[in-house]
Design a protein around this motif. Structure first.
Motif, PDB file in Angstrom:
ATOM      1  N   TYR A   1       5.699  -8.177  21.735  1.00  0.00           N
ATOM      2  CA  TYR A   1       5.804  -7.136  20.697  1.00  0.00           C
ATOM      3  C   TYR A   1       4.456  -6.441  20.484  1.00  0.00           C
ATOM      4  O   TYR A   1       4.386  -5.207  20.392  1.00  0.00           O
ATOM      5  CB  TYR A   1       6.301  -7.777  19.393  1.00  0.00           C
ATOM      6  CG  TYR A   1       6.287  -6.819  18.221  1.00  0.00           C
ATOM      7  CD1 TYR A   1       7.124  -5.703  18.207  1.00  0.00           C
ATOM      8  CD2 TYR A   1       5.434  -7.019  17.134  1.00  0.00           C
ATOM      9  CE1 TYR A   1       7.115  -4.816  17.144  1.00  0.00           C
ATOM     10  CE2 TYR A   1       5.420  -6.142  16.073  1.00  0.00           C
ATOM     11  CZ  TYR A   1       6.257  -5.035  16.071  1.00  0.00           C
ATOM     12  OH  TYR A   1       6.240  -4.160  15.023  1.00  0.00           O
ATOM     13  N   ASP A   2       3.379  -7.232  20.420  1.00  0.00           N
ATOM     14  CA  ASP A   2       2.038  -6.636  20.230  1.00  0.00           C
ATOM     15  C   ASP A   2       1.707  -5.677  21.367  1.00  0.00           C
ATOM     16  O   ASP A   2       1.198  -4.577  21.150  1.00  0.00           O
ATOM     17  CB  ASP A   2       0.963  -7.740  20.167  1.00  0.00           C
ATOM     18  CG  ASP A   2       1.092  -8.579  18.899  1.00  0.00           C
ATOM     19  OD1 ASP A   2       1.791  -8.119  17.969  1.00  0.00           O
ATOM     20  OD2 ASP A   2       0.516  -9.687  18.843  1.00  0.00           O
ATOM     21  N   LYS A   3       2.023  -6.116  22.591  1.00  0.00           N
ATOM     22  CA  LYS A   3       1.721  -5.268  23.762  1.00  0.00           C
ATOM     23  C   LYS A   3       2.518  -3.962  23.708  1.00  0.00           C
ATOM     24  O   LYS A   3       1.987  -2.876  23.954  1.00  0.00           O
ATOM     25  CB  LYS A   3       2.060  -6.020  25.057  1.00  0.00           C
ATOM     26  CG  LYS A   3       1.065  -7.117  25.432  1.00  0.00           C
ATOM     27  CD  LYS A   3       1.334  -7.602  26.864  1.00  0.00           C
ATOM     28  CE  LYS A   3       0.222  -8.499  27.356  1.00  0.00           C
ATOM     29  NZ  LYS A   3       0.231  -9.830  26.781  1.00  0.00           N
ATOM     30  N   LEU A   4       3.820  -4.096  23.359  1.00  0.00           N
ATOM     31  CA  LEU A   4       4.674  -2.909  23.301  1.00  0.00           C
ATOM     32  C   LEU A   4       4.204  -1.973  22.180  1.00  0.00           C
ATOM     33  O   LEU A   4       4.151  -0.751  22.363  1.00  0.00           O
ATOM     34  CB  LEU A   4       6.133  -3.329  23.076  1.00  0.00           C
ATOM     35  CG  LEU A   4       7.182  -2.217  23.176  1.00  0.00           C
ATOM     36  CD1 LEU A   4       7.232  -1.639  24.578  1.00  0.00           C
ATOM     37  CD2 LEU A   4       8.565  -2.747  22.802  1.00  0.00           C
ATOM     38  N   GLY A   5       3.849  -2.573  21.040  1.00  0.00           N
ATOM     39  CA  GLY A   5       3.366  -1.780  19.903  1.00  0.00           C
ATOM     40  C   GLY A   5       2.122  -0.984  20.279  1.00  0.00           C
ATOM     41  O   GLY A   5       2.021   0.225  19.997  1.00  0.00           O
ATOM     42  N   ARG A   6       1.148  -1.665  20.919  1.00  0.00           N
ATOM     43  CA  ARG A   6      -0.096  -0.977  21.331  1.00  0.00           C
ATOM     44  C   ARG A   6       0.216   0.149  22.313  1.00  0.00           C
ATOM     45  O   ARG A   6      -0.354   1.231  22.246  1.00  0.00           O
ATOM     46  CB  ARG A   6      -1.063  -1.978  21.960  1.00  0.00           C
ATOM     47  CG  ARG A   6      -1.793  -2.838  20.928  1.00  0.00           C
ATOM     48  CD  ARG A   6      -3.052  -3.466  21.502  1.00  0.00           C
ATOM     49  NE  ARG A   6      -2.759  -4.370  22.617  1.00  0.00           N
ATOM     50  CZ  ARG A   6      -2.424  -5.656  22.450  1.00  0.00           C
ATOM     51  NH1 ARG A   6      -2.353  -6.171  21.236  1.00  0.00           N
ATOM     52  NH2 ARG A   6      -2.169  -6.420  23.493  1.00  0.00           N
ATOM     53  N   LEU A   7       1.155  -0.129  23.201  1.00  0.00           N
ATOM     54  CA  LEU A   7       1.501   0.846  24.230  1.00  0.00           C
ATOM     55  C   LEU A   7       2.117   2.106  23.622  1.00  0.00           C
ATOM     56  O   LEU A   7       1.789   3.227  24.025  1.00  0.00           O
ATOM     57  CB  LEU A   7       2.520   0.186  25.180  1.00  0.00           C
ATOM     58  CG  LEU A   7       2.609   0.685  26.603  1.00  0.00           C
ATOM     59  CD1 LEU A   7       1.296   0.457  27.334  1.00  0.00           C
ATOM     60  CD2 LEU A   7       3.726  -0.062  27.344  1.00  0.00           C
ATOM     61  N   LEU A   8       3.007   1.915  22.622  1.00  0.00           N
ATOM     62  CA  LEU A   8       3.746   3.054  22.071  1.00  0.00           C
ATOM     63  C   LEU A   8       2.990   3.792  20.965  1.00  0.00           C
ATOM     64  O   LEU A   8       3.340   4.923  20.630  1.00  0.00           O
ATOM     65  CB  LEU A   8       5.106   2.584  21.537  1.00  0.00           C
ATOM     66  CG  LEU A   8       6.089   2.041  22.598  1.00  0.00           C
ATOM     67  CD1 LEU A   8       7.338   1.497  21.928  1.00  0.00           C
ATOM     68  CD2 LEU A   8       6.478   3.123  23.603  1.00  0.00           C
TER      69      LEU A   8
ATOM     70  N   GLU B   1      -4.033   8.125  22.559  1.00  0.00           N
ATOM     71  CA  GLU B   1      -5.074   8.604  23.495  1.00  0.00           C
ATOM     72  C   GLU B   1      -4.712   8.289  24.950  1.00  0.00           C
ATOM     73  O   GLU B   1      -4.977   9.063  25.852  1.00  0.00           O
ATOM     74  CB  GLU B   1      -6.427   7.946  23.166  1.00  0.00           C
ATOM     75  CG  GLU B   1      -6.989   8.436  21.836  1.00  0.00           C
ATOM     76  CD  GLU B   1      -7.763   7.345  21.103  1.00  0.00           C
ATOM     77  OE1 GLU B   1      -8.446   6.566  21.789  1.00  0.00           O
ATOM     78  OE2 GLU B   1      -7.682   7.291  19.871  1.00  0.00           O
ATOM     79  N   GLN B   2      -4.125   7.105  25.140  1.00  0.00           N
ATOM     80  CA  GLN B   2      -3.878   6.689  26.521  1.00  0.00           C
ATOM     81  C   GLN B   2      -2.427   6.953  26.899  1.00  0.00           C
ATOM     82  O   GLN B   2      -1.516   6.385  26.314  1.00  0.00           O
ATOM     83  CB  GLN B   2      -4.188   5.188  26.658  1.00  0.00           C
ATOM     84  CG  GLN B   2      -4.733   4.854  28.018  1.00  0.00           C
ATOM     85  CD  GLN B   2      -5.172   3.382  28.064  1.00  0.00           C
ATOM     86  OE1 GLN B   2      -5.145   2.693  27.069  1.00  0.00           O
ATOM     87  NE2 GLN B   2      -5.587   2.933  29.227  1.00  0.00           N
ATOM     88  N   PRO B   3      -2.188   7.843  27.859  1.00  0.00           N
ATOM     89  CA  PRO B   3      -0.793   8.085  28.243  1.00  0.00           C
ATOM     90  C   PRO B   3      -0.208   6.835  28.914  1.00  0.00           C
ATOM     91  O   PRO B   3      -0.891   6.174  29.689  1.00  0.00           O
ATOM     92  CB  PRO B   3      -0.897   9.248  29.248  1.00  0.00           C
ATOM     93  CG  PRO B   3      -2.308   9.223  29.745  1.00  0.00           C
ATOM     94  CD  PRO B   3      -3.149   8.605  28.669  1.00  0.00           C
ATOM     95  N   THR B   4       1.036   6.515  28.571  1.00  0.00           N
ATOM     96  CA  THR B   4       1.632   5.296  29.144  1.00  0.00           C
ATOM     97  C   THR B   4       2.672   5.677  30.187  1.00  0.00           C
ATOM     98  O   THR B   4       3.352   6.689  30.052  1.00  0.00           O
ATOM     99  CB  THR B   4       2.342   4.463  28.051  1.00  0.00           C
ATOM    100  OG1 THR B   4       3.335   5.305  27.460  1.00  0.00           O
ATOM    101  CG2 THR B   4       1.396   3.992  26.993  1.00  0.00           C
ATOM    102  N   SER B   5       2.791   4.829  31.207  1.00  0.00           N
ATOM    103  CA  SER B   5       3.824   5.081  32.213  1.00  0.00           C
ATOM    104  C   SER B   5       5.121   4.464  31.694  1.00  0.00           C
ATOM    105  O   SER B   5       5.105   3.425  31.036  1.00  0.00           O
ATOM    106  CB  SER B   5       3.431   4.432  33.538  1.00  0.00           C
ATOM    107  OG  SER B   5       3.517   3.023  33.433  1.00  0.00           O
ATOM    108  N   TRP B   6       6.231   5.109  32.023  1.00  0.00           N
ATOM    109  CA  TRP B   6       7.524   4.565  31.580  1.00  0.00           C
ATOM    110  C   TRP B   6       7.750   3.181  32.181  1.00  0.00           C
ATOM    111  O   TRP B   6       8.396   2.328  31.581  1.00  0.00           O
ATOM    112  CB  TRP B   6       8.664   5.525  31.919  1.00  0.00           C
ATOM    113  CG  TRP B   6       9.000   5.658  33.391  1.00  0.00           C
ATOM    114  CD1 TRP B   6       8.574   6.623  34.242  1.00  0.00           C
ATOM    115  CD2 TRP B   6       9.828   4.774  34.164  1.00  0.00           C
ATOM    116  NE1 TRP B   6       9.067   6.403  35.501  1.00  0.00           N
ATOM    117  CE2 TRP B   6       9.855   5.275  35.488  1.00  0.00           C
ATOM    118  CE3 TRP B   6      10.549   3.610  33.880  1.00  0.00           C
ATOM    119  CZ2 TRP B   6      10.561   4.670  36.522  1.00  0.00           C
ATOM    120  CZ3 TRP B   6      11.260   3.003  34.908  1.00  0.00           C
ATOM    121  CH2 TRP B   6      11.255   3.523  36.209  1.00  0.00           C
TER     122      TRP B   6
END
Length: 944
Positions: free
Chosen positions: A425-432, A436-441
């Motif tokens: 959950y923490d990882k997903l939260g940081r990602l979404l 600043e940092q675009p995330t890959s799908w």
């Protein structure tokens, strides 16, 4: 010899398949004939082509391995020396003939050691090391190695009796002392050709499978590691190492295993180079070695606490193999080999007592958290462009690989617990939330996939991160089919959680309904809606109108394939079940009316293949809707899961909505049937509507019993079909015991029985499905309402005779159903006079039919069912069975010419003795059927 040559020429070169088959049949008979001893040597003469020589060598092997008892003892020596000289001749000839001759000599050795040929291996080594015969040393050496390689292989597949196997295994173990020094010498000599070294490694692989003690092969295994840098020897060296360290006995040699760990760790440099050079074969081989050591010996190595760092280093090496760069299966095929290791290591750690376990968890929990990261990285899809270039086979392999990763994550959860969900959950939260940092799908999808893997099978209701996850889902920028699919499946996996937290439905339901309109998301969106409707139906009334409207729209637009349309109807059935009856009827009306109109139009048309498919589709939609539309409220949380569901509220007054609809469309269904009565698929689809409704509604179906019974009778009377009998069986099951419904059920039962009896008179062999369903119906009637057999209109004797006839059908399911019929019938000899009469008069026929099946007339898979019939006869008709068995087994050659009168008598006595232990009767029958079939004491019997 000439005939053999002609037959072989036909087998290899004749284009006519019948001639080939005849030649093959003749050659197989020739191989086992007494003349084979003469012609096989002639076929080996140097002037023959290799195919003919090969047949001669094969015939020799067949005679020695299967007909050893035919060979007089005084001929052993001459046979042995002839084989030695033939092997010497062929050592520089055809490789395939040489191998067959070596296998023949190996078979001779296994049959004569240790008594008649003590020190067989030592003699083989000596004979081939002697100069002479005009054969060069290298060819002799390769022939000896071939012989030594096939010897253990022939032992593994030999048909030696069990006691001989033990003797020979022991003798071979003692011969290792002659083999080991020779292999070491050849492997360590710098001038040994590559072909010789490769054969040495193959030979070692073969011998270690005989459980040669690891401590005794330690030096050779060390030499195998030295051979790994040589590309020509790499594969065979890997095979030899893997075979040596995966032998069950090897875990006893702790010191040897500890010495192996640094040797495996030393391969890391070669592994990294292989990864850089894209050398998949080398990566694969080194990974196999590391995984084999870790998987087979994790407990032993974990227990060597003084060496914990070297084992941790091995675990990290395997972690490197799990996370090997590249996408599986296109750029690498290694990572999948490692997954079972992680299961094994976890099992071993969790099996220690709590104090010890705590120490290991301190070291290995961080390793497993790292493993989760590695697995989710490996589960990521490649770029859209790259994925588009993959073949359908590669995509399917990747899908299966992701399922394996999912299973591993689920397993790992048992060790890491709730902290794993928080971590994801923490990882997903940081990602979404990181603007600043675009995330890959791909990254987002993999993390969600991790959640889905765990939530699908593990109860996450207690988890405090799920509300946050549900809150994050709408923030995901869904711009890709794979990501959208995983979002859907994740919501589906959380359906039970949503049932306990209905306030969150409004966050995710719009996403699911939106996805329903996308044909690419068909499976994921429909299965997710179905899960939500099943789990959360009592919280869905506020959303019902919207769900029905969207579903209707996608059904009309024909966005989904047939199976998804059926799931969607099941979802709507669950949804409607929780609404007030008037709302159900209103929704059913709007939902079904277009299909009813379509069906009316189709019913008027002349039958053809395309309108048949449309009719079956519409009938299937109705069936699936009625499968799940159940307005009786049931307490799903009933404490005792084996108890029937508890009704928490009385059903609403008035007829059941499903019955209302069925009554409205009944005439239309009859019209459809009248046109399509000849078509079993349409009849099946009609029966399915009523069968699903009966199963769901149970006694609420009562208002339909009379008219459905009448329709079924007309249908079956015109053109009998198995599906009509199956529906009749359901009706008997539920309504036969009810006084109000007994008359129509009785009439229907008598009618279908009478019609089926006339099929038996005309010849039932073309209708095994009808016979199967008929026997199941009769068994159900005996179980639910034996009074049906008191009727004068029912020809009980004829039904019994049909059962006896059905026992002789070749179709196993039909015979199983018939045995069930007799096991239901026999207990009623005491309380249903017509049944008692027929058993008394014709029971011997039943006994004869059962014995005929046991004697070889039926498949061996049915013996348990025949045993149950005998057990019932013994329990309920003991005195009669005593007479019947004696009379039935009297004729010589019955039930098989292979059993003696004494064996038959013994069988009869054993059966009559067992009136309580059914398991024992099954064993007695299995034993007797093997005797009857001539299989007793064979390898087939061992598998049985």
């Amino acid at each position: 010899v000439f005939v053999c040559k002609t037959a072989l020429h036909q087998l290899y070169y004749d284009p006519n398949i019948e001639n080939k088959n005849l030649a093959q049949k003749w050659l197989m008979q020739a191989q086992v004939s007494p003349q084979a001893w003469q012609f096989c040597w002639a076929l080996l003469s140097p002037d023959k082509v290799p195919e003919i020589q090969y047949f001669g060598a094969s015939a020799l092997h067949t005679k020695i391995s299967r007909y050893w008892s035919d060979i007089p003892t005084d001929q052993y020596e001459s046979l042995k020396s002839q084989l030695f000289s033939q092997i010497a001749c062929f050592s520089s000839g055809s490789k395939m003939v040489l191998t067959r001759l070596c296998v023949a000599l190996a078979s001779l050795a296994l049959n004569t050691m240790p008594e008649a040929w003590p020190g067989a291996v030592a003699e083989m080594v000596r004979v081939f090391q002697e100069e002479g015969g005009g054969v060069d040393g290298r060819a002799r050496c390769l022939a000896l190695l071939e012989l030594l390689t096939v010897l253990p292989e022939e032992f593994q597949t030999s048909r030696l009796p069990q006691y001989r196997k033990g003797q020979v295994r022991g003798a071979l173990g003692r011969e290792w002392g002659s083999v080991c020094p020779l292999l070491q010498q050849l492997l360590r000599r710098t001038d040994s050709p590559g072909a010789v070294k490769a054969r040495v490694l193959r030979c070692l692989s073969s011998w270690v499978l005989l459980d040669v003690p690891l401590s005794e092969s330690e030096g050779l295994v060390h030499d195998c590691f030295s051979a790994l840098p040589d590309p020509e020897l790499f594969d065979t060296a890997v095979e030899a190492i893997v075979n040596a360290i995966s032998q069950p006995d090897s875990q006893r040699y702790v010191n040897t295993l500890l010495k192996l760990v640094p040797q495996v760790l030393a391969l890391q440099e070669q592994l990294r180079e292989a990864v850089q050079n894209g050398d998949m074969e080398t990566c694969h081989g080194i990974c196999r070695i590391a995984v084999t050591l870790g998987e087979n010996h994790s407990r032993t190595l974990l227990e060597q606490v003084d060496h914990w760092q070297s084992f941790l280093a091995l675990v990290n090496m395997i972690m490197f193999c799990t996370g090997i760069p590249g996408h599986y299966p296109v750029n690498e095929t290694t990572s999948s080999l490692t997954l079972t290791f992680w299961y094994t290591l976890q099992d071993e750690i969790m099996s220690f007592e709590s104090d010890k376990q705590a120490v290991y968890l301190q070291v290995y929990r961080p390793v497993y958290f790292q493993l989760v990261d590695v697995l989710l990285h490996k589960a990521q899809f490649p770029s859209d462009q790259e994925y588009a270039s993959w073949s359908s086979d590669e995509k399917e392999q990747f899908r299966i690989y992701r399922v394996d990763i999912s299973d591993t994550l689920m397993y790992v959860y048992e060790m890491l617990g709730a902290e794993l969900l928080s971590n994801l959950y923490d990882k997903l939260g940081r990602l979404l939330t990181n603007a600043e940092q675009p995330t890959s799908w791909q990254h987002t999808e993999a993390l969600l996939y991790g959640f889905q893997s765990i939530a699908e099978t593990i109860d996450v209701n207690y988890s405090d991160v799920i509300p946050g996850l549900i809150g994050l889902i709408p923030r995901i920028n869904i711009n890709n089919v794979q990501l959208a699919d995983t979002v859907m499946f994740t919501i589906g996996a959380l359906a039970e959680w949503l049932a306990d937290h209905p306030v969150m439905l409004s966050s995710v339901l719009p996403l699911v309904l939106q996805a329903l309109g996308n044909p690419d998301l068909s499976v994921s969106s429909v299965s997710t809606l179905k899960k939500i409707c099943r789990e959360c139906k009592y919280d869905l009334p506020p959303y019902a109108t919207n769900i029905v409207a969207v579903s209707q729209e996608v059904l009309i637009k024909q966005i989904h394939k047939t199976s998804q349309c059926m799931w969607l109807m099941q979802a709507l059935g669950f949804l409607l079940s929780a609404l007030p009856v008037e709302d159900i009827l209103r929704n059913l009306h709007s939902l079904i009316t277009p299909y009813i109109q379509q069906l009316e139009k189709l019913a008027d048309e002349t039958p053809n293949p395309s309108n048949k498919l449309a009719i079956i589709h519409i009938l299937g939609l109705l069936s699936n809707l009625f499968t799940t539309l159940d307005i009786s409220k049931q307490d799903d949380e009933s404490a005792d899961s084996s108890a029937p569901p508890v009704k928490t509220a009385p059903p609403p007054p008035g007829p059941n909505p499903v019955v209302v609809v069925l009554q409205q469309v009944f005439a239309l269904i009859q019209t459809v049937l009248s046109k399509w009565l000849n078509d079993s698929q349409v009849v099946e689809a009609v029966c399915a509507i009523f069968e699903k409704s009966v199963k769901t509604l149970l006694h609420d179906f009562a208002p339909m019993v009379s008219q459905l019974s009448e329709m079924l009778g007309q249908m079956y009377g015109t053109i009998p079909q198995a599906s009509a009998l199956d529906l009749t069986r359901q009706m008997v099951h539920i309504f036969a015991s009810e006084t109000d419904h007994f008359p129509p059920i009785k009439a229907l039962f008598e009618l279908v029985t009478s019609v089926t009896l006339s099929i038996f008179q005309q010849g039932p062999r073309d209708h095994p499905d009808i016979v199967d369903s008929f026997m199941q119906l009769q068994a159900q009637a005996l179980k639910r309402k034996p009074d049906l057999f008191l009727s004068e209109s029912l020809d009980v004797k004829a039904v019994f005779h049909c059962g006896v006839l059905s026992l002789k059908f070749p179709e196993a399911p039909t015979v199983k159903s018939t045995c069930l019929f007799f096991t239901e019938l026999l207990p009623h000899c005491s309380d249903v006079p017509p049944l008692a009469r027929v058993v008394q008069e014709d029971g011997k026929l039943l006994v004869q039919a059962v014995l005929e099946g046991i004697g070889g007339g039926a498949s061996r898979s049915l013996m348990d069912q025949f045993a149950e019939v005998l057990f019932c006869l013994n329990k309920h008709c003991f005195s009669l069975l005593t007479v019947w068995l004696k009379e039935a087994l009297q004729p010589p050659g019955f039930p098989s010419s292979r059993v003696t009168a004494e064996q038959k008598d013994n069988f009869s006595q054993q059966i009559l003795r067992e009136r309580v232990n059914k398991r024992r009767v099954k064993d007695i029958v299995k034993e007797f059927t093997l005797l009857c079939r001539g299989l007793h004491g064979t390898e087939y019997a061992a598998e049985y």
